[in-house]
Design an enzyme around this catalytic site. Structure first.
Site, PDB file in Angstrom:
ATOM      1  N   ASP A 483       8.620  -0.627   4.857  1.00 46.31           N
ATOM      2  CA  ASP A 483       9.416  -0.215   3.706  1.00 46.31           C
ATOM      3  C   ASP A 483       9.596  -1.408   2.764  1.00 46.31           C
ATOM      4  O   ASP A 483       9.881  -2.521   3.205  1.00 46.31           O
ATOM      5  CB  ASP A 483      10.776   0.282   4.207  1.00 46.31           C
ATOM      6  CG  ASP A 483      11.660   0.777   3.093  1.00 46.31           C
ATOM      7  OD1 ASP A 483      11.299   1.777   2.455  1.00 46.31           O
ATOM      8  OD2 ASP A 483      12.714   0.159   2.851  1.00 46.31           O
ATOM      9  N   GLU A 520       4.860  -0.525   1.309  1.00 50.28           N
ATOM     10  CA  GLU A 520       5.164  -0.373  -0.114  1.00 50.28           C
ATOM     11  C   GLU A 520       5.107  -1.747  -0.775  1.00 50.28           C
ATOM     12  O   GLU A 520       5.986  -2.577  -0.565  1.00 50.28           O
ATOM     13  CB  GLU A 520       6.558   0.224  -0.299  1.00 50.28           C
ATOM     14  CG  GLU A 520       6.683   1.659   0.177  1.00 50.28           C
ATOM     15  CD  GLU A 520       8.072   2.198  -0.048  1.00 50.28           C
ATOM     16  OE1 GLU A 520       8.221   3.205  -0.752  1.00 50.28           O
ATOM     17  OE2 GLU A 520       9.037   1.593   0.473  1.00 50.28           O
TER      18      GLU A 520
END
Length: 878
Positions: A483, A520
């Site tokens: 993340d 990400e």
């Protein structure tokens, strides 16, 4: 503030003396147990190594670091940063620097366990003071030794040793069995440890840490769980002394678990799902909402995953499954909506209001709220107390592997659920001011949504590496999705890769080289543009073998961006120019045509794997590289190799693909055509070079009733519906107001329209057509080209240029010709270069479930491919 911190001075002093005496140490001076004079609220001075302090806003004049309560200080002289320091701390290069007087360097270790204040008296007699940030000097003094130390519970010959890094603590003890056990400090590493007895196994424990806490400006005694916990009691109240190698925690067959054949990242097809969403409303599951639902081979959900695996899906990506800080883990404590949700109108605001009343206490959250990084979340276990969560997580991995799927974990090391003296703060209550990333004024950065961590610091970086290795080795996880990976240093993610690559089946029971990594790579916040370190962003991770999500083709396929004020902005797969809706945000027909042509170029770059150096003719007729195609001011192509960029049309963030198309397609679009456009959108990722991901249920037209941020929207808006008779989730009421109210005027008439609720025919068609695309991808080597050179030679867009048909992309790859027709009309694509050569519709589609696609044809004499409206057809040569 913890209850302990509120005790009287005499009781704190007595406890400290007892702990110090039991540890064989000198009792601390009385001042340590007294409330220290308040320090400054800000911390604009940064002690970056044993020699150097940087102080924003200071004058270039002598200064001091005062510490403790007896007027002791470290002298500072004006100086400058070395080239190495400037490279390590680029964001501090323009601030005044000070050098520690060599005569005072020996005071550093003592000073760091005290209240620290930087002071300076100006020429006119004014006195400036500020707090001091200490991560840099802690790394310099302790990092090398501490990084080599095993932390948490480590068993040898059945006896555990418990170790915690707490270099600034005045005392640390172990709370176990209702007693306090002394721990000894290693001065070289700052690690405190104690060796226990065999009967400690399975017992709950906490650390008792007495430390200066800058956020409350006094010395506190915190009772804290172990950051390196391997098991927990319910609701994370205590850590448990557990050996993950204990045979009792291994399900039958675990030691010799046979995994599906490893699929290289560049060919991975990934299904992203949430553990609770998967089964909580599956009437065929005996363990709804739990890890064990993945062991039920006969449930509707597992049968669907098995179908996907048979046709080419290789990985299941699980949304965060580590211990989180916001869901009550005991079922008896979990609140439920107290309304008849199903009886309310499809466009009502009552559902979201009812769900919202219990959202803070229900069983639902996406899980991006880390509390303990290396323990499975207890709310998904049959029993949250004890080690059931460990055993059942392993059974989940085993169940997925037996279905033919490898398991990816979504990991969130970029922030914690809380910081400071919050009861849910673990790291910051042990080493205050170290694990969280601090801004120039000493406040905690929150650009990630919560309390940012600082993986650029040695011991936070070590925690990331150690945690990932534990999941890979002890839980046999096959991949990790990071993340907000751009908030990590590139070096940290590469260290993870190196540590995984060192795992071998002979030594560790797993082949670490087969574990995939992606994340990400967004570039924003206080770390943006490599301000503090070289980030793990899209452009920086190119060529590393670690993929980043690509938003380029995603936006082109859907249209606009995730945060458009008007959600009706169209794109390639939602009717831009070729089937316009009435929104003025789309612009004039001429503007729509121009934007569609550019979107087609973005999608072409995506189909190559987002390669920066891939060269093709764009829709203006120019010969360009992928890096020369514009994406909102950035290069569309940034990848060095196939596998650097991960393609997707939807994920858990933002509206589902079905909901996006509900906003964007004209209202009169039929259920059949919505299904076909869904397949067109999914195909742009499924048939790309490099890895691709789809959100679970997108092949079933999954809806969240237009909710764009369902992280806390409960089962009602989030649950997957495997049986088409239960619908797809559309029309479950207006989505929660907090993140969606600005779109309610657009959403309300759509939700009230029964024509937008697809029946079984549309849902079944979408799933079957998507499986056909997966099977083609899995069986055709042309979709797994290994190098940029091979992509350049084997993949082209023969009709790209000024005369390319709006809404149609024709791609040649190997011996295949693929036509993406997003228009509402049949299209004839004539490729002069293949005239006379034999092509035929791929047998998977010719004999597949979609009988409309099966009518696609090829005229050999002219080299013309005829493709029905809203269809992706694959033709094979020979």
């Amino acid at each position: 503030m913890s209850p302990t911190a509120r005790r009287t001075r005499s009781r704190v002093a007595a406890a400290l003396a007892l702990i110090a005496g039991a540890a064989g140490l000198l009792a601390p001076p009385p001042q340590w147990a007294q409330a220290a004079p308040p320090g400054p609220a800000k911390a604009e001075a940064q002690w970056i190594d044993r020699d150097t302090v940087v102080w924003k806003g200071a004058e270039r004049a002598p200064a001091r670091l005062g510490f403790g309560d007896q007027g002791r200080s470290i002298r500072l002289a004006p100086g400058s940063l070395t080239p190495a320091e400037r490279a390590t701390y680029p964001h501090l290069k323009d601030f005044p620097a000070f050098l520690v007087d060599p005569r005072d360097q020996g005071l550093a270790r003592t000073a760091l366990r005290e209240r620290l204040v930087a002071t300076q008296r100006s020429a006119d007699g004014r006195r400036a003071t500020t707090g001091v940030q200490i991560p840099g000097v802690l790394d310099d003094l302790y990092g090398t030794a501490a990084a080599k130390t095993a932390l948490g519970p480590v068993f040898r010959d059945g006896r555990p040793t418990l170790s915690v890094w707490a270099p600034t603590a005045r005392t640390v003890a172990l709370e176990l069995d209702g007693r306090t056990v002394a721990m000894r400090r290693d001065d070289a590493s700052g690690v405190w440890r104690v060796r226990g007895e065999r009967d400690w196994a399975g017992k709950p424990y906490r650390y008792v840490v007495t430390v200066w806490a800058p956020i409350v400006r006094k010395t506190v005694t915190n009772r804290v769980t172990d950051p390196y916990s391997t098991a927990l009691t319910a609701d994370s109240g205590r850590s448990l002394v557990v050996d993950l190698a204990d045979p009792k925690l291994a399900p039958k067959g675990w030691t010799h678990l046979k995994k599906p054949t490893a699929v290289p990242l560049r060919k991975a097809r990934i299904q992203e799902l949430h553990i609770r969403d998967f089964s909580v409303e599956d009437r065929t599951s005996r363990h709804p909402g739990q890890y064990l639902a993945f062991t039920e081979s006969g449930s509707d959900g597992m049968r669907h995953l098995k179908d996907l695996a048979r046709n080419g899906t290789s990985y299941v990506h699980l949304l965060p499954a580590f211990d989180g800080g916001t869901v009550p883990e005991r079922r008896a404590d979990q609140a439920r909506p107290d309304c008849d949700l199903a009886a309310l109108p499809a466009d009502s605001a009552q559902q979201q209001e009812c769900v919202g009343e219990v959202a803070a206490r229900d069983a639902y959250n996406w899980g991006y709220d880390p509390l303990h990084y290396t323990v499975p979340e207890g709310s998904y276990a049959s029993r949250p107390d004890g080690t059931a969560r460990t055993l059942e997580f392993r059974r989940m991995v085993q169940g997925l592997n037996r279905t033919g799927l490898r398991a990816v974990m979504d990991v969130v090391y970029n922030h914690t659920v809380a910081d400071g003296q919050d009861p849910r703060s673990v790291l910051d209550r042990i080493v205050p001011g170290y694990y969280q990333r601090l801004l120039d004024d000493g406040s905690v950065a929150t650009s990630t949504c919560c309390s940012n961590t600082a993986p650029e610091h040695t011991m936070m970086g070590k925690l990331v590496v150690d945690s990932v290795v534990t999941w890979a080795k002890e839980y046999k996880v096959d991949g990790f999705r990071f993340d907000l990976m751009g908030h990590h240093p590139k070096a940290n993610i590469l260290a993870v890769r190196k540590a995984l690559d060192a795992l071998t089946p002979e030594k560790d029971g797993v082949d670490g080289t087969s574990v995939i990594l992606y994340g990400e790579g967004w570039n924003f916040g206080e770390a943006a543009d490599d301000a503090r370190f070289v980030q793990a962003t899209q452009k920086n991770m190119a060529g590393t073998g670690i993929a980043t999500f690509s938003d380029r083709a995603r936006d082109a396929v859907r249209g606009g961006g995730p945060f458009d004020a008007d959600p009706r902005v169209q794109g390639f797969a939602s009717g831009l120019y070729t089937d316009p809706n009435p929104s003025p945000a789309n612009g004039s027909p001429q503007e729509q045509r121009a934007r569609l042509r550019h979107y087609q170029d973005l999608i072409k770059v995506g189909l190559t794997g987002n390669l920066a150096d891939y060269t093709f003719t764009d829709t203006t007729g120019r010969r360009v590289k992928g890096s020369q195609v514009d994406y909102n001011g950035a290069p569309a192509g940034y990848a060095a190799d196939p596998g650097d960029a991960l393609a997707y049309a939807d994920a858990h963030d933002n509206e589902t693909l079905y909901d996006t198309l509900a906003f964007k397609l004209p209202r009169h679009t039929t259920a059949t055509d919505r299904s076909r456009m869904q397949v067109v959108a999914l195909a742009t990722a499924a048939l790309s070079q490099g890895p691709a991901l789809s959100q679970a249920g997108s092949d079933l037209l999954r809806s969240k009733s237009l909710d764009r941020n369902s992280f806390n929207s409960g089962d009602w808006f989030n649950a997957l519906h495997w049986n088409c008779a239960d619908g797809n989730g559309f029309g479950r009421g207006l989505p929660p107001a907090a993140d969606n109210k600005d779109k309610w005027p657009y959403a309300k008439p759509l939700l009230a329209d029964p024509a937008l609720r697809p029946g079984c025919a549309a849902i079944i068609h979408t799933a079957a057509a998507y499986r056909d695309l997966l099977r083609i991808h899995a069986t055709e080597p042309a979709f797994g080209l290994p190098t940029t050179a091979r992509v350049q030679s084997d993949l082209s867009f023969p009709l790209s240029g000024r005369n390319e048909t709006p809404g149609v992309i024709t791609m040649r790859v190997g011996n295949l010709m693929v036509v993406f027709n997003a228009t509402p009309h049949p299209q004839h694509q004539t490729v002069d270069a293949v005239a006379g050569r034999p092509y035929a519709l791929h047998p998977v589609q010719a004999h597949g479930a979609d009988r409309i696609t099966a009518t696609a044809s090829y005229t050999r004499q002219s080299g013309t491919f005829t493709v029905p409206a809203r269809t992706v057809a694959v033709f094979r040569h020979g």
